[in-house]
Design a protein around this motif. Structure first.
Motif, mmCIF file in Angstrom:
data_model
loop_
_atom_site.group_PDB
_atom_site.id
_atom_site.type_symbol
_atom_site.label_atom_id
_atom_site.label_comp_id
_atom_site.label_asym_id
_atom_site.label_seq_id
_atom_site.Cartn_x
_atom_site.Cartn_y
_atom_site.Cartn_z
ATOM 1 N N ALA A 260 2.123 -1.696 15.626
ATOM 2 C CA ALA A 260 0.901 -1.911 16.168
ATOM 3 C C ALA A 260 0.595 -0.580 16.593
ATOM 4 O O ALA A 260 -0.596 0.121 16.355
ATOM 5 C CB ALA A 260 0.615 -2.791 17.192
ATOM 6 N N LEU A 261 1.495 0.224 16.836
ATOM 7 C CA LEU A 261 1.323 1.553 17.519
ATOM 8 C C LEU A 261 1.098 2.637 16.455
ATOM 9 O O LEU A 261 0.447 3.811 16.556
ATOM 10 C CB LEU A 261 2.267 2.308 18.622
ATOM 11 C CG LEU A 261 2.379 1.458 20.071
ATOM 12 C CD1 LEU A 261 3.775 1.950 20.625
ATOM 13 C CD2 LEU A 261 1.315 1.691 20.723
ATOM 14 N N ILE A 262 1.772 2.375 15.262
ATOM 15 C CA ILE A 262 1.575 3.279 14.155
ATOM 16 C C ILE A 262 0.651 2.877 13.160
ATOM 17 O O ILE A 262 0.460 3.551 11.987
ATOM 18 C CB ILE A 262 3.000 3.608 13.787
ATOM 19 C CG1 ILE A 262 3.687 2.323 13.097
ATOM 20 C CG2 ILE A 262 3.906 4.356 14.654
ATOM 21 C CD1 ILE A 262 5.219 2.518 12.237
ATOM 22 N N SER A 263 0.050 1.822 13.354
ATOM 23 C CA SER A 263 -0.636 1.342 12.332
ATOM 24 C C SER A 263 -2.080 2.141 11.775
ATOM 25 O O SER A 263 -2.438 2.290 10.945
ATOM 26 C CB SER A 263 -1.455 0.095 12.670
ATOM 27 O OG SER A 263 -2.292 0.165 13.897
ATOM 28 N N SER A 264 -2.372 2.854 13.113
ATOM 29 C CA SER A 264 -3.651 4.219 12.708
ATOM 30 C C SER A 264 -2.948 5.377 11.905
ATOM 31 O O SER A 264 -3.986 6.065 11.459
ATOM 32 C CB SER A 264 -4.153 4.468 13.958
ATOM 33 O OG SER A 264 -3.229 5.024 14.873
ATOM 34 N N LEU A 265 -1.905 5.555 11.579
ATOM 35 C CA LEU A 265 -1.255 6.787 10.955
ATOM 36 C C LEU A 265 -1.483 6.554 9.500
ATOM 37 O O LEU A 265 -0.956 5.525 8.730
ATOM 38 C CB LEU A 265 0.232 6.973 11.456
ATOM 39 C CG LEU A 265 0.584 7.378 12.805
ATOM 40 C CD1 LEU A 265 1.833 7.395 13.172
ATOM 41 C CD2 LEU A 265 -0.104 8.799 13.197
ATOM 42 N N SER A 266 -1.819 7.599 8.840
ATOM 43 C CA SER A 266 -2.168 7.644 7.611
ATOM 44 C C SER A 266 -0.908 8.171 6.780
ATOM 45 O O SER A 266 -0.811 8.062 5.559
ATOM 46 C CB SER A 266 -3.130 8.539 7.087
ATOM 47 O OG SER A 266 -3.348 9.940 7.635
ATOM 48 N N THR A 267 0.114 8.697 7.455
ATOM 49 C CA THR A 267 1.216 9.350 7.009
ATOM 50 C C THR A 267 1.955 8.255 6.116
ATOM 51 O O THR A 267 2.112 6.999 6.594
ATOM 52 C CB THR A 267 2.026 10.329 7.739
ATOM 53 O OG1 THR A 267 3.112 10.889 7.058
ATOM 54 C CG2 THR A 267 2.513 9.384 9.046
ATOM 55 N N LYS A 268 2.921 8.764 5.016
ATOM 56 C CA LYS A 268 3.591 7.843 4.465
ATOM 57 C C LYS A 268 5.068 7.863 5.058
ATOM 58 O O LYS A 268 5.475 6.503 5.071
ATOM 59 C CB LYS A 268 3.876 8.375 2.954
ATOM 60 C CG LYS A 268 2.681 8.016 1.923
ATOM 61 C CD LYS A 268 3.101 8.187 0.635
ATOM 62 C CE LYS A 268 3.243 9.866 0.244
ATOM 63 N NZ LYS A 268 3.155 10.191 -1.038
ATOM 64 N N ILE A 269 5.519 8.636 5.576
ATOM 65 C CA ILE A 269 6.832 8.740 6.157
ATOM 66 C C ILE A 269 6.787 8.925 7.601
ATOM 67 O O ILE A 269 6.105 10.235 8.007
ATOM 68 C CB ILE A 269 7.742 9.622 5.796
ATOM 69 C CG1 ILE A 269 8.061 9.221 4.241
ATOM 70 C CG2 ILE A 269 9.104 9.501 6.481
ATOM 71 C CD1 ILE A 269 8.951 10.200 3.339
ATOM 72 N N ILE A 270 7.271 8.156 8.667
ATOM 73 C CA ILE A 270 7.009 8.572 10.068
ATOM 74 C C ILE A 270 8.473 9.364 10.433
ATOM 75 O O ILE A 270 9.629 8.841 10.178
ATOM 76 C CB ILE A 270 7.202 7.157 11.004
ATOM 77 C CG1 ILE A 270 6.243 6.122 10.434
ATOM 78 C CG2 ILE A 270 7.115 7.451 12.403
ATOM 79 C CD1 ILE A 270 4.756 6.748 10.840
ATOM 80 N N THR A 271 8.019 10.565 11.247
ATOM 81 C CA THR A 271 9.116 11.263 11.454
ATOM 82 C C THR A 271 9.244 11.231 13.097
ATOM 83 O O THR A 271 8.448 10.677 13.901
ATOM 84 C CB THR A 271 9.011 12.572 11.284
ATOM 85 O OG1 THR A 271 7.828 13.387 11.690
ATOM 86 C CG2 THR A 271 8.834 12.775 9.813
ATOM 87 N N THR A 272 10.443 12.155 13.601
ATOM 88 C CA THR A 272 10.410 12.157 15.024
ATOM 89 C C THR A 272 9.144 12.895 15.709
ATOM 90 O O THR A 272 8.986 12.469 16.856
ATOM 91 C CB THR A 272 11.780 12.960 15.454
ATOM 92 O OG1 THR A 272 11.675 14.275 14.607
ATOM 93 C CG2 THR A 272 13.127 12.225 15.391
#
Length: 561
Positions: A260-272
């Motif tokens: 739910a916290l990362i749902s707004s991110l448009s990036t394909k890969i989540i990094t540190t």
């Protein structure tokens, strides 16, 4: 800004590493600077493996901790999972609670109120345990200094297991078990775990006793990587392994709360970086603005509906936090000018109405304008409370120790600390702190520094070079994303200031007669537009930029001259 180039490692080591790994000598040099000097070390670095995690029973008191939890489960005692209100604490509580809850129902969580109880184990928390028949408290990310509190709990028949990573004092609390790799008498091989990391070692030990493999614990690592990234612990050894697998979980199958916290991110890969700048501030905002319990409820949510609802509430706390932080920063900057303190060696500001939950962030913001040791005070009960932040290379904890005659209580480490003092001591403290810093700080440290790994020619920046660079992730302390320097750079003539108030710089740069040009962005460097009319030098990191479906290598400029 001062530019400091790291010394080049031994050329024989670099060349052998480059040959053994079939990589560019520049890349081999960066690895050697980070202590990776052989094929085997490089293999461990590039291919983190769960097999490289240490046996949890190597940690002092681990057997006692496991035995006490097993006994509590066997005799159906009530267990209270207690942790601090920051990211490390709330993720650790969520980790321990969700692991135990899978097989045992008599368990609850407790996060102290930042304003009523303050940091760490509180008497109120122990009273809550006693009043509600909890006979075992598992404290995470706190407790190593709670000698009196643990004694108080023992009197009430409440046992403690402490999982902490902060530096112990001379005495260790008399708890059933104290798990902390930084204990002088603990021979655990890796000392740099965060609080959630120590909690993970405990669930690893519990799982091991049941004959479960480490693979069964992978789903919990999204919490562990969040704590590792947010708590700014070294990205080495076990932390690197846990973070590597934790990011895989976040990218493939995260728990409902993190999803739910990362749902707004448009990036394909989540990094540190996404963890540090998107997930962590929101988890922290709960404890700063409302209560840390909200963060635990989000991170232990069973359904996506509950998680979405909790994430929306936390997003609002984060918006409120941003507004407060902006307002207080502006007021503090005004106070510095109004007091004619723009040229002092320290920043010490105070207003009784400033929100205690954001003064640490404000201290960091003030350092962006006046680069020097900084304290932001507010009123807390009948005392004044402050958050201290320092500049690279200066130990603010030692400086506070030298002013201890005016301080009621303080704690922390080299770059960040907290303290309380009586209102009548504020002016004397402020004067003394300025004197101490003035007399002990190396004046060079008052100019921000950027550390450069190596110099690059643009011809060195190939897709293969960039691909290997990406494999050096996860990045963090002691394994930061490499910073490069390039000289005799030119802009193609279309460089411009961008952003709402023209604060950023957007360029297309090339070098010599090479046709190899790169898009470049310099955040906060808009005022250097005149520097790019002729040749210039740049310090930068390499990143991937996706625009209109096209992905290219972009330079993120840190400074230019």
């Amino acid at each position: 800004m001062r530019w400091k180039v790291k010394p080049l490692p031994d050329s024989e080591v670099t060349e052998k590493l480059a040959t053994d790994l079939s990589i560019d000598t520049k890349l081999a040099s960066i690895l050697a600077q980070r202590g990776i000097r052989s094929f085997d070390e490089a293999k461990h670095f590039f291919r983190p493996s769960l097999e490289n995690l240490h046996d949890p029973f190597l940690m002092k008191d681990m057997k006692k901790a496991v035995a006490r939890i097993e006994k509590a489960i066997e005799t159906e005692e009530k267990i209270l999972v207690y942790g601090d209100y920051d990211v490390d604490g709330t993720t650790a509580v969520s980790l321990m609670y969700s692991y135990l809850k899978e097989t045992y129902p008599n368990i609850a969580t407790y996060i102290p109120d930042r304003y009523k109880e303050g940091y760490g184990v509180s008497y109120q928390g122990i009273d809550f345990a006693d009043d509600n028949d909890f006979t075992l408290i598992i404290a995470l990310d706190c407790g190593i200094k709670a000698i009196d509190k643990v004694a108080y709990a023992t009197e009430k028949g409440v046992d403690f297991i402490i999982c902490d990573h902060h530096k112990p004092g001379e005495k260790i609390p008399n708890a059933i078990a104290v798990l902390n790799p930084k204990r002088v008498d603990c021979s655990y091989p890796y000392k740099e775990l965060c609080g959630c990391g120590v909690g993970f070692k405990l669930i690893q030990a519990l799982a091991q006793r049941k004959g479960k493999t480490i693979e069964t614990l992978i789903p919990y690592l999204d919490l562990v990587v969040t704590a590792i990234a947010a708590d700014i612990v070294p990205m080495t050894g076990e932390n690197r392994v846990l973070a590597h697998y934790g990011l895989q979980v976040i990218n493939s199958n995260p728990r409902a709360g993190i999803k739910a916290l990362i749902s707004s991110l448009s990036t394909k890969i989540i990094t540190t970086s996404h963890v540090v700048f998107t997930i962590a501030p929101r988890i922290n905002a709960a404890g700063r603005i409302k209560h840390g319990t909200y963060a635990v409820e989000l991170l232990t949510a069973d359904t996506s509906e509950t998680a979405t609802e909790m994430a929306a509430a936390i997003e609002q706390f984060n918006i409120d936090r941003k507004e407060l932080d902006k307002k207080i920063t502006e007021a503090a900057l005004y106070q510095i000018e109004d007091n004619n303190e723009t040229d002092t060696f320290t920043t010490v500001v105070y207003n009784e109405n400033w929100h205690k939950g954001v003064i640490g962030i404000v201290a960091s913001r003030l350092i962006e304008t006046y680069y020097r040791p900084t304290l932001v005070f507010t009123k807390s009960g009948d005392k004044l409370a402050a958050s201290a932040r320092s500049v690279k290379g200066f130990d603010v904890y030692n400086a506070l120790e030298a002013c201890s005659e005016y301080i009621e209580q303080f704690g922390g480490h080299k770059y960040a600390a907290g303290l309380t003092l009586l209102p009548e001591n504020y002016e004397n403290f402020k004067w003394k702190f300025e004197e101490v810093v003035k007399n002990t700080i190396d004046k060079e440290l008052l100019i921000p520094e950027v550390t450069i790994d190596t110099e690059l020619e643009f011809l060195d920046i190939t897709p293969k070079f960039f691909r290997i660079l990406q494999q050096m992730a996860p990045f963090g302390p002691q394994n930061m994303r490499p910073i490069f320097k390039s000289s005799s750079v030119r802009d193609n003539g279309y460089g411009k200031q961008v952003g709402e108030d023209k604060t950023h710089l957007k360029l297309t740069v090339f070098q010599g007669v090479s046709k190899n040009s790169f898009g470049a962005i310099g955040f906060g460097l808009g005022n250097k537009i005149d520097t790019v009319q002729n040749t210039f030098e740049i310090v930068y990191q390499l990143e991937e930029n996706t625009w209109n479906g096209n992905t290219s290598i972009q330079l993120q400029i840190k400074d230019l001259k």
